[in-house]
Design a protein around this motif. Structure first.
Motif, PDB file in Angstrom:
ATOM      1  N   GLY A   4       0.796  -1.215   0.000  1.00  0.00           N
ATOM      2  CA  GLY A   4       0.000   0.000   0.000  1.00  0.00           C
ATOM      3  C   GLY A   4       0.832   1.268   0.000  1.00  0.00           C
ATOM      4  O   GLY A   4       0.294   2.362  -0.207  1.00  0.00           O
ATOM      5  N   VAL A   5       2.136   1.129   0.213  1.00  0.00           N
ATOM      6  CA  VAL A   5       3.004   2.317   0.249  1.00  0.00           C
ATOM      7  C   VAL A   5       4.206   2.204  -0.683  1.00  0.00           C
ATOM      8  O   VAL A   5       4.873   3.211  -0.955  1.00  0.00           O
ATOM      9  N   VAL A   6       4.503   1.008  -1.176  1.00  0.00           N
ATOM     10  CA  VAL A   6       5.650   0.794  -2.072  1.00  0.00           C
ATOM     11  C   VAL A   6       5.128   0.291  -3.419  1.00  0.00           C
ATOM     12  O   VAL A   6       4.320  -0.646  -3.454  1.00  0.00           O
ATOM     13  N   PRO A   7       5.567   0.868  -4.555  1.00  0.00           N
ATOM     14  CA  PRO A   7       5.046   0.477  -5.864  1.00  0.00           C
ATOM     15  C   PRO A   7       5.693  -0.788  -6.424  1.00  0.00           C
ATOM     16  O   PRO A   7       6.536  -0.745  -7.329  1.00  0.00           O
ATOM     17  N   TYR A   8       5.298  -1.933  -5.883  1.00  0.00           N
ATOM     18  CA  TYR A   8       5.805  -3.205  -6.394  1.00  0.00           C
ATOM     19  C   TYR A   8       5.091  -3.563  -7.690  1.00  0.00           C
ATOM     20  O   TYR A   8       3.854  -3.501  -7.765  1.00  0.00           O
ATOM     21  N   ALA A   9       5.854  -3.997  -8.691  1.00  0.00           N
ATOM     22  CA  ALA A   9       5.256  -4.456  -9.941  1.00  0.00           C
ATOM     23  C   ALA A   9       4.311  -5.616  -9.664  1.00  0.00           C
ATOM     24  O   ALA A   9       4.626  -6.505  -8.866  1.00  0.00           O
ATOM     25  N   THR A  10       3.183  -5.602 -10.317  1.00  0.00           N
ATOM     26  CA  THR A  10       2.077  -6.581 -10.270  1.00  0.00           C
ATOM     27  C   THR A  10       1.232  -6.478  -8.994  1.00  0.00           C
ATOM     28  O   THR A  10       0.178  -7.103  -8.921  1.00  0.00           O
ATOM     29  N   TRP A  11       1.663  -5.701  -8.021  1.00  0.00           N
ATOM     30  CA  TRP A  11       0.894  -5.580  -6.782  1.00  0.00           C
ATOM     31  C   TRP A  11       0.000  -4.337  -6.784  1.00  0.00           C
ATOM     32  O   TRP A  11      -0.544  -3.939  -5.742  1.00  0.00           O
TER      33      TRP A  11
END
Length: 239
Positions: free
Chosen positions: A142-149
């Motif tokens: 919810g705070v880090v832009p992880y790919a596919t998440w």
């Protein structure tokens, strides 16, 4: 005796949190979609811990199910803690936003955001009466832009903000939104089936760390399991 509602309680972190609460003498209302697994979990806790446990199978996106959960808590004497743990990914395995199914995103918001908000609304009279607490399970997605998440993370970002606003609007309650970190769960395996989860902690290792929020009566706010674990070493309250 204290009463808690725990959603998503048939397995994973929800079941682990329910087990820790039961071991501390809490009566429980447990919710989950799978009736058979939920009944098994509830019966096991009753036998092992000698507390009252009510299993209410259903989907938190259903208004009727949310009402049934709160009614069951009322029947046990009230509501002191609401644990919003139930959640879905929006796609299994996870996919980039370019191909995110709209139906999956819609379901994720209904279960992960509207469900917890609706349950808070349903339970507020009892929570206000007990000066109780709400624990919303968050995620670093919810705070880090992880790919596919992206889809799942968007729902958790929404829950974080709703939690923060609830804490302002309901100062008589304690409202925690807590990131447990990656765990060795069925959900994590479904999210990234090619990943090796052997090195991740089990939910049973994380649950007692999260419950330090309750034991220490920590103020409303966003916390991480890693920060809570570190705080136990230095006597502080890291977030």
């Amino acid at each position: 005796m204290s009463v808690a509602i725990v959603t998503g309680a048939s397995r994973g972190l929800g079941r682990a949190l329910a087990g820790e609460l039961a071991a501390r003498g809490w009566d429980l209302v447990l919710g989950a979609r799978g009736a058979a697994a939920l009944e098994e979990a509830a019966a096991g806790l009753e036998r092992a811990e000698g507390v009252r446990v009510v299993a209410v199978a259903g989907d938190v996106s259903s208004e009727a199910h949310r009402a049934a959960l709160v009614a069951a808590a009322r029947g046990l004497g009230g509501l002191d803690l609401l644990v919003n743990n139930a959640g879905v990914l929006g796609a299994e395995p996870l996919v980039p936003l370019a191909v995110q199914p709209p139906a999956g995103l819609r379901e994720a918001f209904e279960v992960n955001v509207l469900g917890p908000l609706g349950l808070v609304q349903e339970g507020l009279p009892l929570l206000r009466f007990s000066a109780g607490a709400v624990l919303n399970i968050s995620s670093d997605a919810g705070v880090v832009p992880y790919a596919t998440w992206g889809a799942y993370g968007a729902t958790k970002a929404a829950v974080d903000l709703l939690s923060a606003v609830l804490a302002v609007e309901e100062p008589g309650l304690r409202v925690w939104w807590a990131d447990p970190g990656s765990m060795r769960t069925r959900m994590m395996a479904a999210a990234e089936p090619e990943e090796d989860l052997a090195g991740l902690p089990a939910p049973e290792e994380v649950a007692p760390v999260l419950l330090r929020l309750l034991e220490r009566g920590l103020p409303s706010g966003r916390y991480t399991a890693a920060g809570l674990a570190a705080a136990s070493a230095d006597g502080g309250a890291q977030r």
